[in-house]
Each structure stands twice: as structure tokens, then as C-alpha cells.
Design a protein around this motif. Sequence first.
Motif, PDB file in Angstrom:
ATOM      1  N   ASP A 209       0.823  -1.207   0.000  1.00  9.77           N
ATOM      2  CA  ASP A 209       0.000   0.000   0.000  1.00  9.77           C
ATOM      3  C   ASP A 209       0.862   1.264   0.000  1.00  9.77           C
ATOM      4  OD1 ASP A 209      -1.903  -2.008   0.442  1.00  9.77           O
ATOM      5  OD2 ASP A 209      -1.806  -1.699   2.611  1.00  9.77           O
ATOM      6  N   GLU A 210       1.866   1.272   0.851  1.00 10.65           N
ATOM      7  CA  GLU A 210       2.684   2.484   0.998  1.00 10.65           C
ATOM      8  C   GLU A 210       3.477   2.787  -0.263  1.00 10.65           C
ATOM      9  OE1 GLU A 210       3.227   2.406   5.864  1.00 10.65           O
ATOM     10  OE2 GLU A 210       4.961   2.033   4.577  1.00 10.65           O
ATOM     11  N   PHE A 211       4.088   1.758  -0.862  1.00 11.84           N
ATOM     12  CA  PHE A 211       4.866   2.005  -2.081  1.00 11.84           C
ATOM     13  C   PHE A 211       3.954   2.306  -3.268  1.00 11.84           C
ATOM     14  CE2 PHE A 211       8.444   0.143   0.216  1.00 11.84           C
ATOM     15  CZ  PHE A 211       9.493   0.935  -0.248  1.00 11.84           C
ATOM     16  N   ALA A 212       2.800   1.645  -3.344  1.00 12.41           N
ATOM     17  CA  ALA A 212       1.888   1.911  -4.458  1.00 12.41           C
ATOM     18  C   ALA A 212       1.442   3.367  -4.458  1.00 12.41           C
ATOM     19  CB  ALA A 212       0.678   0.989  -4.372  1.00 12.41           C
ATOM     20  N   GLU A 213       1.152   3.913  -3.272  1.00 14.71           N
ATOM     21  CA  GLU A 213       0.713   5.307  -3.211  1.00 14.71           C
ATOM     22  C   GLU A 213       1.872   6.280  -3.354  1.00 14.71           C
ATOM     23  OE1 GLU A 213      -2.240   8.195  -0.593  1.00 14.71           O
ATOM     24  OE2 GLU A 213      -1.612   6.258   0.233  1.00 14.71           O
ATOM     25  N   ALA A 214       2.984   6.001  -2.662  1.00 14.54           N
ATOM     26  CA  ALA A 214       4.122   6.920  -2.720  1.00 14.54           C
ATOM     27  C   ALA A 214       4.710   6.991  -4.120  1.00 14.54           C
ATOM     28  CB  ALA A 214       5.193   6.493  -1.720  1.00 14.54           C
ATOM     29  N   HIS A 215       4.872   5.828  -4.778  1.00 11.66           N
ATOM     30  CA  HIS A 215       5.493   5.807  -6.102  1.00 11.66           C
ATOM     31  C   HIS A 215       4.477   5.921  -7.231  1.00 11.66           C
ATOM     32  CE1 HIS A 215       9.652   4.032  -4.858  1.00 11.66           C
ATOM     33  NE2 HIS A 215       9.287   5.078  -4.146  1.00 11.66           N
ATOM     34  N   GLY A 216       3.210   5.949  -6.881  1.00 13.67           N
ATOM     35  CA  GLY A 216       2.187   6.179  -7.890  1.00 13.67           C
ATOM     36  C   GLY A 216       1.654   7.593  -7.892  1.00 13.67           C
ATOM     37  N   LYS A 217       1.810   8.292  -6.759  1.00 10.94           N
ATOM     38  CA  LYS A 217       1.259   9.640  -6.639  1.00 10.94           C
ATOM     39  C   LYS A 217       2.302  10.660  -6.194  1.00 10.94           C
ATOM     40  CE  LYS A 217      -0.738  10.790  -2.902  1.00 10.94           C
ATOM     41  NZ  LYS A 217      -1.634  10.833  -1.721  1.00 10.94           N
ATOM     42  N   THR A 218       2.882  10.460  -5.015  1.00 12.49           N
ATOM     43  CA  THR A 218       3.754  11.483  -4.437  1.00 12.49           C
ATOM     44  C   THR A 218       5.001  11.725  -5.270  1.00 12.49           C
ATOM     45  OG1 THR A 218       2.976  10.774  -2.257  1.00 12.49           O
ATOM     46  CG2 THR A 218       4.883  12.233  -2.323  1.00 12.49           C
ATOM     47  N   MET A 219       5.678  10.663  -5.675  1.00 13.56           N
ATOM     48  CA  MET A 219       6.910  10.837  -6.440  1.00 13.56           C
ATOM     49  C   MET A 219       6.677  11.475  -7.809  1.00 13.56           C
ATOM     50  SD  MET A 219       9.502   9.933  -4.584  1.00 13.56           S
ATOM     51  CE  MET A 219      10.861   9.318  -5.547  1.00 13.56           C
ATOM     52  N   PRO A 220       5.637  11.079  -8.555  1.00 14.66           N
ATOM     53  CA  PRO A 220       5.368  11.799  -9.803  1.00 14.66           C
ATOM     54  C   PRO A 220       5.095  13.283  -9.596  1.00 14.66           C
ATOM     55  CG  PRO A 220       4.258   9.681  -9.835  1.00 14.66           C
ATOM     56  CD  PRO A 220       4.802   9.857  -8.453  1.00 14.66           C
ATOM     57  N   VAL A 221       4.393  13.618  -8.505  1.00 16.28           N
ATOM     58  CA  VAL A 221       4.147  15.040  -8.216  1.00 16.28           C
ATOM     59  C   VAL A 221       5.461  15.756  -7.938  1.00 16.28           C
ATOM     60  CG1 VAL A 221       3.131  16.627  -6.530  1.00 16.28           C
ATOM     61  CG2 VAL A 221       1.772  14.738  -7.430  1.00 16.28           C
ATOM     62  N   ARG A 222       6.329  15.143  -7.138  1.00 13.54           N
ATOM     63  CA  ARG A 222       7.629  15.753  -6.848  1.00 13.54           C
ATOM     64  C   ARG A 222       8.437  15.952  -8.122  1.00 13.54           C
ATOM     65  NH1 ARG A 222       9.992  13.811  -1.055  1.00 13.54           N
ATOM     66  NH2 ARG A 222      11.700  15.128  -1.775  1.00 13.54           N
ATOM     67  N   ASP A 223       8.341  14.989  -9.022  1.00 13.85           N
ATOM     68  CA  ASP A 223       9.097  15.077 -10.269  1.00 13.85           C
ATOM     69  C   ASP A 223       8.657  16.282 -11.090  1.00 13.85           C
ATOM     70  OD1 ASP A 223      10.923  14.254 -12.238  1.00 13.85           O
ATOM     71  OD2 ASP A 223       9.387  13.111 -13.292  1.00 13.85           O
ATOM     72  N   VAL A 224       7.345  16.453 -11.239  1.00 12.78           N
ATOM     73  CA  VAL A 224       6.835  17.582 -12.024  1.00 12.78           C
ATOM     74  C   VAL A 224       7.194  18.907 -11.351  1.00 12.78           C
ATOM     75  CG1 VAL A 224       4.758  18.728 -12.868  1.00 12.78           C
ATOM     76  CG2 VAL A 224       4.967  16.240 -13.054  1.00 12.78           C
ATOM     77  N   LEU A 225       7.120  18.950 -10.023  1.00 20.01           N
ATOM     78  CA  LEU A 225       7.422  20.184  -9.292  1.00 20.01           C
ATOM     79  C   LEU A 225       8.931  20.442  -9.177  1.00 20.01           C
ATOM     80  CD1 LEU A 225       4.883  19.949  -6.319  1.00 20.01           C
ATOM     81  CD2 LEU A 225       4.632  21.192  -8.472  1.00 20.01           C
TER      82      LEU A 225
END
Length: 466
Positions: A209-225
Motif C-alpha cells: 500500500d505504501e509504495f503503491a501510493e508513494a510511487h504512484g502519486k507522491t513521487m510523480p508530483v515531486r518530479d513535475v514540481l
Amino acid sequence: MAGLSPWDWFVLVEYELLLFAAVFFLIGALDELAVDILYVWLRLTGRIATPRLAEEESLSAPLSGRAAVLIPTWQEARVIGATISYALNAWPHRELTIYVGCYRNDPETIATVAAIAEKNARLELVVVPRDGPTCKADCLNHLYDALRRDEAKSGEPVRMVVLHDAEDMVDPAALALMDRALEEAEFVQLPVLALPQRGSALIAGHYCDEFAEAHGKTMPVRDVLQAGIPGAGVGCAIARPMLDLLARDNALAGEKARPFATNSLTEDYELGLRISSFGGRATFLRVRHASGSLVATRSYFPDRLDQSVRQKTRWTHGIALQSWDRLGWHGGPVKLWMQLRDRRGPLAALLLAIAYILVAMHAAGWVAERTGIGDTAAFSPFLAALLWFNFAFFVWRAIMRCIFTTREFGRVEGLWAIARIPISNIIAIMAGRRAVIGYLKSLGGEAPRWDKTEHLAHPMMTRQGV
């Protein structure tokens, strides 16, 4: 207040703790909601996308230059053979060399790696000339030294260095994709997927659960920002010149001229952030196969409570506490926001502990009220509103976790993700306490050691040979 009865004190403490926790939970909820809104907006505007590979796309085409994979080990005889055999088959590129570091007092792992190296010239065994375990960064530095020796001997510099752990199941498409991505970046991080395990739906499953959300949502957002991409330590590629730059930077800080920081418990986390601070481009790369499966590093994570707490203690200690000292606070508002998110672990653990204490206190108050011992406190309109807001955000968070887990593992695991939330919280509380204690000890000069966990190899890897 001197005339307050013990029960009055109980009610007062419960009310104040509830108010304190509710305010900080609301702040945390708004923080997560901001990331959710950004993610949805960036998806709708096309700035976050997950492209798919064409079926006919060649994954074994020659790389742009030589590549090296560094795998540090300590007592990994059970899994390392399957891991490197699978990787050598999945990545048949002539330009690739896999360097595996073993300590001299670990004969079983040495023998396992040596037996495969005798049959495959693309595998090199590096024996660390000291007893282990020291720390993961120290083992990586010995692999870096071996890489430099090979470069000097052959006269051919390596273009790309990839980091992996002893139990990782690599993706056949990953090497070629990272090679291409390094044409426009100096650091590339692929997603990590924790695999479900039979018999440990709760402990091992919460990593899914933690990796699916972190690497599916948070990391892509950080990348764009462009807010800095922290390394996961596996499935990440580094442009070769950056390792030398990291080594020189460590030398300026009074350490040995080697790229991996031996005084950090999470040297992998620092990689992408330090490279970004040098002006290098760090990127998070999400791509799917034509079948829909994610190009990612897959691995089994700890399936026992004690092992999970040990692992997350190291993460919390290194990321939330050591990085405060080592990396400081720098960058614009967005980078500072992400640094705050990275380092909130101990505070989150404290708030979660208070929340569970409040559950027990509320239950005791309910019993006391019905047995005539005393009345519970009435909530003010402000506190009642805070509690309703927090409950709504909790439901929202559970839905989001369910969605991201379902996307990678299916609906059954998605529903399990909701049930695993309390387990994730309990592990975070236990790890946060241990991390703070460990950090306080480190202030007295205690050197970090490789507090590794037991690993399992994926059955698919054990069925393949070189």
C-alpha cells in the motif's frame, strides 16, 4: 485547579490531548490533500502520464555506453544466487557488468557468487577486506573502488551505475529505459513494488500500500514540481560523473573521497537530493509494459513485525533525523515543503500514539460515565468540527490508499489496504520511538551499523538459471 478531583484531571487531560492531536492531524490531512489535488490536476492536464512500451520495442538493444550494477550483500546466500542469475538473464547486454560486494567473513555468500561468476564474465565478485557487517554505504564504496580499477585497466569509462539490493527482482525493460533517461538527467529512479506474501497479508502487505501510493502519486508530483527525487536505493541509475562529484563533496566534508556516505543510515535516500543540489537533473520514471504491468523493481519486504519495525526504524532515523543534520534545509518553498514531509516521521509517530491513547481513554470514560464514576467532557463546537473534519479526511485517505493499491495489485489487495491502516500506524509508532532513541545514541558518537532484515527471493527468480 488545586481542587480538581482525579476524575476531573482525567477529563481535562483527555480534552487537551484531543485538541492537540486534532489540530495537528488536520494540518497533516491538509498537507496530504494538497498533494492529492496536485496529482489530480497534473493528471488532467497531461503533465503526469504513464506511457506504455510498444510490443515490438527491443529491450536488449545495445546501451549507449558501459553500465555497472552495484549490489552490496551481507549474509545473503539464500537469495543472491537467484537474484543475479535472474538479472543476467533479464539484462543480456554485453555492456553490463554486475558487481557484488561480499564481506570476507561471509563465506557462504562468497561461494554462491563465485560459482556464478566462474560461468559468466559479466559478473564480478568483490570481497570487502574487512569483517562485516560495517554499513551498506561502506560495501558500496568498495564496489565503487572495484569499478574504478576496472575502468583504469580497460580504459573504458562506465556511463551508468545502477543500484540494487540482494533480493531485487529487476524488470527486463528497466536497464534500457534508464539508459535512455540518462540522456536528459543525471539521476533516474524507477518505481518500487512490494510484493504481497501469503501468510503475511497485514505486515508484508502494508508495504504494498505504501509504495503503491508513494510511487504512484507522491513521487510523480515531486518530479513535475522539480522538488528533488530521493533515492530508494534500488532501481535507480546514476550518471557516472556524478559519483565522482559525490566523492569529492564527501572529501570536502571531512570524509573519505568516496561517493556513499558511511555516516548515514540512508545514503540511498540522499543520492537524488544531493545530485539535485549540485545542479543535476533527477527524475522519476514511470512506464508500463504493453500488457499494463508497471516497469518497476519488485521485492519481498519483511513479513514479521520485529523485522518491519527494524527496517522502518532505520528509514525514520536516517530520513527524518539524520538528514536534518546532514542535508539541512534549503531550496524554495516547494522543496522545503517536501523536506518537511520527508522528516515528519517522528512527529507522526507521536500523534498516532496519542490517538491510540485517546481511544483507550475514551473507552475508559464511556465505562466510567455508565457506572456513575464521573461525566465525560462535552466537546466545544470548535473541537467537534475538528473531529468531523479529521474523520472525513481519514475516510478520504483510506479511499486513496485503496485506489492506488487496487491499480497495481487488484481489488482484493485494495480492500486489504484499508484493513492494514492500523497495522501501518502501529509499526510507525514503534519505529518512531526506536529511531529517536537511536538518534540520541548516535549523538554520542555511536557509528551506524548495517541493521539489515532477512530477505526472500521471488519464486520466478529461483526457477531461472544462467
